[in-house]
Design an enzyme around this catalytic site. Structure first.
Site, PDB file in Angstrom:
ATOM      1  CB  CYS A   1     -53.236  38.509   2.048  1.00 56.84           C
ATOM      2  SG  CYS A   1     -52.196  37.462   1.020  1.00 56.84           S
TER       3      CYS A   1
ATOM      4  CB  THR B   1     -47.130  36.254  -4.687  1.00 53.10           C
ATOM      5  OG1 THR B   1     -47.906  37.207  -3.935  1.00 53.10           O
ATOM      6  CG2 THR B   1     -45.934  35.807  -3.870  1.00 53.10           C
TER       7      THR B   1
ATOM      8  CG  ASP C   1     -85.593  53.244  26.915  1.00 51.68           C
ATOM      9  OD1 ASP C   1     -86.455  52.770  26.175  1.00 51.68           O
ATOM     10  OD2 ASP C   1     -84.989  52.582  27.785  1.00 51.68           O
TER      11      ASP C   1
ATOM     12  CB  CYS D   1     -54.569  35.071  -0.351  1.00 50.76           C
ATOM     13  SG  CYS D   1     -53.715  33.839   0.649  1.00 50.76           S
TER      14      CYS D   1
ATOM     15  CB  CYS E   1     -56.041  34.836   4.329  1.00 57.17           C
ATOM     16  SG  CYS E   1     -55.747  36.051   3.019  1.00 57.17           S
TER      17      CYS E   1
END
Length: 495
Positions: free
Chosen positions: A34, A30, A439, A65, A68
């Protein structure tokens, strides 16, 4: 992690959001990339290629993408728990140094040649500093496009692009949409903000426990500079191009962030500093998993997992406040800081609340007459030495600081003992392994839990907590009923 193909495939198939920001999945069929938790049906493993950064994906020719939005993933936790060259460079790039000073400026800050920096970033992240900064500019541009009504030309320069043409080309290349299309696709209620006012979501890795994080910031808030109002922590910001005001509100799955900026060019830096303030790029699963291995800490972690280390938006400011807080109560430290703010801070207007000033710069504080300070004489000496060194550049505190070296330089200052140096290392420098064995609250918690209470013995006992001892400090502090451990609405019943 991106080189462990089998592990990456498992994360993608399970849509595991814990790995968002650790690596990115590029899909060969594609041409998009992503985050691991992308809701679409995972591609076949043979069609997946894994990259360590969004910039590397973009350089390889992949587009982000649209489902997302991988450009909005939390940052890699690697840059927050490491102090090597790559991690320091990434923190500076996130703070906008490359956009303001170029790669030579980045190299000068780090003390390396541009060639060394480019080689190391390329080897680990698959992209050099210019490509990494370009990816960040693209994300900034998208935020401005979707959340403001600013003209596109103003957005281009605010996001750090040298020209409108470069802006247009980059947006199309990264998002496969023109800037105008991005604005059209944005939710209708996302573009109502007036110029300079932006509302956005800051993502994080779950779980996140907001109690000590926001409780600490609210309980120690300096009047005029910080406040808790209507369920949000608000404060003023000193930024490279001007000033700003931020309101941060904890939500179940994000931090709601509302920024009012004097100059939109400061957006990238403001977001970076807010994320750093709230420790949002931490990996709580790794941290809590290590601490749970200790049977004493395990019940504390199981009771309220996901504690973060409250940090700062201004390292020099925090160091000054740490000195003011030496051996006094939280209320007294706030009073001392408020006096400095009123007398020497930069005034500003806040139509939405009670913020009145920027915290004074080191240069302004270096000009203060020590005799006017309502502090013991020894602490005046500590204060004046610190601000003089900061103003003169002899002492540098910043995202690029070398943690061990800076701690040594702090301990060399008069009046800087281990507690002050370590609290600065933990909250200002961001050292995740800083520890506070001297501390009072830590020693009290240690006694109650059956841990050694002397500093040397407790330090030896805490060796198994490394490299996350700063997070162990948060869990130990949480055994007390001090207001720093509770959201203000819980502690004071305020709305």
């Amino acid at each position: 992690m991106h080189t462990d193909t089998e592990r990456c495939v498992r994360a993608v198939r399970s849509k595991d959001a814990r790995f968002d920001g650790w690596f990115f999945t590029a899909v060969l069929t594609t041409g998009i990339y992503c985050r691991p938790s992308c809701p679409v049906v995972p591609p076949k493993p043979a069609n997946m290629v894994f990259h360590p950064s969004a910039a590397a994906c973009q350089q390889a020719g992949f587009r982000a993408c649209k489902r997302c939005r991988p450009d909005t993933s939390p940052g890699s936790p690697e840059w927050n728990h490491r102090a090597d060259l790559v991690a320091r460079a990434m923190r500076l790039i996130a703070d906008g140094v490359v956009d303001r000073e170029g790669v030579p400026g980045l190299a000068a800050r780090l003390g390396y040649s541009t060639r060394q920096i480019e080689r190391q970033l390329l080897a680990e992240l698959g992209a050099g500093p210019l490509a990494l900064a370009r990816a960040q500019r693209a994300q900034t541009a998208r935020l401005l496009i979707e959340t403001t009504r600013l003209p596109m030309a103003e957005i281009a320069f605010a996001a750090g692009f040298a020209s409108v043409r470069t802006f247009n080309d980059t947006v199309r290349e990264v998002f496969a949409l023109s800037p105008s299309d991005l604005r059209t696709r944005a939710p209708r209620d996302a573009s109502h903000a007036t110029p300079g006012a932006l509302s956005l979501r800051l993502p994080f890795r779950a779980p996140l426990n907001p109690d000590n994080l926001f409780g600490h910031l609210a309980a120690t808030a300096v009047p005029g500079v910080e406040e808790w109002r209507d369920g949000a922590y608000r404060r003023t910001l000193r930024l490279p191009y001007g000033h700003g005001i931020v309101a941060l509100t904890p939500r179940p799955d994000h931090i709601a962030c509302r920024l009012t900026l004097g100059d939109p060019r400061d957006l990238t830096v403001a977001i970076s500093r807010c994320r750093r303030l709230l420790d949002l790029d931490a990996d709580p699963v790794a941290v809590d998993g290590q601490l749970r291995a200790d049977p004493v800490l395990a019940p504390l972690v199981d009771k309220a997992p996901g504690r973060r280390v409250p940090r700062t938006v201004d390292e020099a400011e925090f160091a000054v406040r740490a000195v003011l807080g030496q051996q006094v109560s939280t209320a007294a430290a706030r009073t001392h800081a408020a006096r400095l703010v009123t007398a020497h801070g930069t005034p500003l207007d806040d139509p939405e609340g009670g913020l009145t000033h920027l915290f004074p710069s080191p240069e302004a504080l270096a000009a203060v007459d020590p005799e006017t300070l309502a502090l013991p004489r020894t602490r005046r000496t500590t204060f004046t030495t610190l601000v003089t060194r900061l103003a003169g550049g002899e002492l540098h505190l910043g995202a690029d600081s070398d943690w061990p070296g800076t701690r040594v330089r702090l301990l060399a200052l008069p009046g800087f003992g281990p507690w002050t140096a370590d609290v600065v290392a933990m909250r200002a420098l961001g050292d995740p392994d800083a520890f506070l064995p001297t501390d009072l609250g830590i020693r009290r918690a240690a006694r109650e839990l059956g841990l050694p209470s002397t500093p040397a013995a407790l330090t030896a006992r805490a060796a198994g907590w490394r490299p996350w001892r700063a997070y162990a400090v948060q869990y130990l502090w949480a055994t007390d009923s001090h207001p720093i451990n509770f959201l203000p609405a819980q502690a004071t019943k305020e709305p």
